[in-house]
Design a protein around this motif. Sequence first.
Motif, PDB file in Angstrom:
ATOM      1  N   GLN A   1       0.428  -1.259   0.175  1.00  0.00           N
ATOM      2  CA  GLN A   1      -0.118   0.143  -0.047  1.00  0.00           C
ATOM      3  C   GLN A   1       1.220   1.080  -0.179  1.00  0.00           C
ATOM      4  N   GLU A   2       2.707   0.560   0.428  1.00  0.00           N
ATOM      5  CA  GLU A   2       3.217   2.630   0.248  1.00  0.00           C
ATOM      6  C   GLU A   2       3.853   2.384  -0.578  1.00  0.00           C
ATOM      7  N   ARG A   3       3.294   1.174  -2.080  1.00  0.00           N
ATOM      8  CA  ARG A   3       4.641   0.866  -2.782  1.00  0.00           C
ATOM      9  C   ARG A   3       4.656   2.861  -3.503  1.00  0.00           C
ATOM     10  N   ASP A   4       3.975   3.745  -4.111  1.00  0.00           N
ATOM     11  CA  ASP A   4       4.220   4.841  -4.284  1.00  0.00           C
ATOM     12  C   ASP A   4       5.477   6.029  -4.010  1.00  0.00           C
ATOM     13  N   PHE A   5       5.443   5.397  -2.259  1.00  0.00           N
ATOM     14  CA  PHE A   5       5.809   6.004  -1.050  1.00  0.00           C
ATOM     15  C   PHE A   5       7.523   5.290  -2.079  1.00  0.00           C
ATOM     16  N   THR A   6       7.436   4.305  -1.954  1.00  0.00           N
ATOM     17  CA  THR A   6       9.166   3.331  -1.172  1.00  0.00           C
ATOM     18  C   THR A   6       9.287   3.470  -3.334  1.00  0.00           C
ATOM     19  N   VAL A   7       8.882   3.716  -3.997  1.00  0.00           N
ATOM     20  CA  VAL A   7       9.372   4.125  -4.956  1.00  0.00           C
ATOM     21  C   VAL A   7       9.873   5.698  -5.286  1.00  0.00           C
ATOM     22  N   GLY A   8       9.037   6.493  -4.783  1.00  0.00           N
ATOM     23  CA  GLY A   8       9.932   7.712  -4.517  1.00  0.00           C
ATOM     24  C   GLY A   8      11.164   7.702  -4.122  1.00  0.00           C
ATOM     25  N   GLN A   9      10.801   7.070  -2.942  1.00  0.00           N
ATOM     26  CA  GLN A   9      12.621   7.389  -2.096  1.00  0.00           C
ATOM     27  C   GLN A   9      13.379   6.219  -2.597  1.00  0.00           C
ATOM     28  N   ILE A  10      13.519   5.487  -3.658  1.00  0.00           N
ATOM     29  CA  ILE A  10      13.966   5.150  -4.830  1.00  0.00           C
ATOM     30  C   ILE A  10      14.098   5.554  -5.277  1.00  0.00           C
ATOM     31  N   ASP A  11      13.598   6.881  -6.043  1.00  0.00           N
ATOM     32  CA  ASP A  11      14.169   7.556  -6.555  1.00  0.00           C
ATOM     33  C   ASP A  11      14.842   8.438  -6.833  1.00  0.00           C
ATOM     34  N   LEU A  12      14.647   9.409  -5.438  1.00  0.00           N
ATOM     35  CA  LEU A  12      15.410  10.417  -4.444  1.00  0.00           C
ATOM     36  C   LEU A  12      16.310   9.582  -4.321  1.00  0.00           C
ATOM     37  N   PHE A  13      17.082   8.596  -3.511  1.00  0.00           N
ATOM     38  CA  PHE A  13      18.293   8.044  -3.857  1.00  0.00           C
ATOM     39  C   PHE A  13      19.157   8.373  -4.800  1.00  0.00           C
ATOM     40  N   ARG A  14      18.605   7.590  -5.793  1.00  0.00           N
ATOM     41  CA  ARG A  14      19.199   7.251  -7.206  1.00  0.00           C
ATOM     42  C   ARG A  14      19.339   9.043  -7.139  1.00  0.00           C
TER      43      ARG A  14
END
Length: 369
Positions: free
Chosen positions: A173-186
């Motif tokens: 349910q927090e997939r969008d947040f997690t993908v956002g974290q990964i993109d920000l880390f990149r």
Amino acid sequence: MPEAKETVLEINLGNLAHNYRYLRSKIDKEVKFLSVVKAHAYGSDSVAIAKKLEELGTDYFAVAYVEEGVRLRENGITKPILVLHPQYTHFEQIIENCLEPNLYSEKTLRSFISIAEKLNQKNYPVHIKLNTGLNRLGFDQPEISKVKELIANTSTLKIASVFSHLAASEDWQERDFTVGQIDLFRKMSWELIQDLDHEPLLHICNTSGLINYPKAAFSMVRTGIGLYGYGNDKTVDPYLKPVVTLKTIISQIRKLDKGATVGYNRAYKIEKPSKIATLPVGHADGINRIYGKEKAGVIVNGKYAPIVGNVCMDIIMIDVTGIDCEEGDEVIIFGGPQHPVKFAEAGGTISYELITGIQRRVTRKIIPE
């Protein structure tokens, strides 16, 4: 396997090896594997676990505190050890023991540079933590320019890795947040390392990240709870094997008539003639009061026996009415036929808290692969 003659935490290195190989199979061969062995290797035995993982081929270790890393070094562990939450008062000890600090704030970065210069270090390996949304430790994006400036002005440090931590990688349910974290880390990591003369390791995936977001493995993954047999997902848990089993014995069996009470505060009242067994384990060993009053139970000769009354400091009582057992028989609190996740959930908690809470006075027994 011999029966327990006391309260004992069995540590199965064969299960550890199984879990390592399973998790390793989920990432590309060139991706490095960091094994988290903090908190006594999640409540087991950090030295025995680390030695086995080093034998299996792990690339890195991580601990929370400096003293944990020192213990591994004193017991012959040679692989790199990342200290996830070092304090600047221990920075000299870090260098003396060839540990590698996580530098997560301007104060820690400046302090470590000062100590490294004092000790005439050159290119000492450090790890830079970026905050991408967990909001515990790490540099925020506006601070990256300051990090680059401080590192560019010293020859004492070399960035071994840049990393961050996912907040909810097990929760779809927090997939969008997690993908956002990964993109920000990149984006943040590229901003930090683009002008370096070497390529540091990049890692953001924990156990759930490794399983659910394999494309975010970057050049290293960190896994802790997965190594010990828990995938944070009921579809993954069957592929993993819990490493620890907590066993004890029956100290005494007492037959009680209707109307009798058991334990402190007379918390359990006998409704019919019953057989109550006493076990030598309690909340001082890590079996907390939350498991009492029939919320959880144990396994006696293959049968479920509820914990009755309040959990005491050194003792719990169980109802063994209808179970063929005698004093001295083995009791499985969790592990084997009773999955630790099931036991933890019965008390309203999680496997992490259960297994890391087993106290050091409980004897550890290593079961080799």
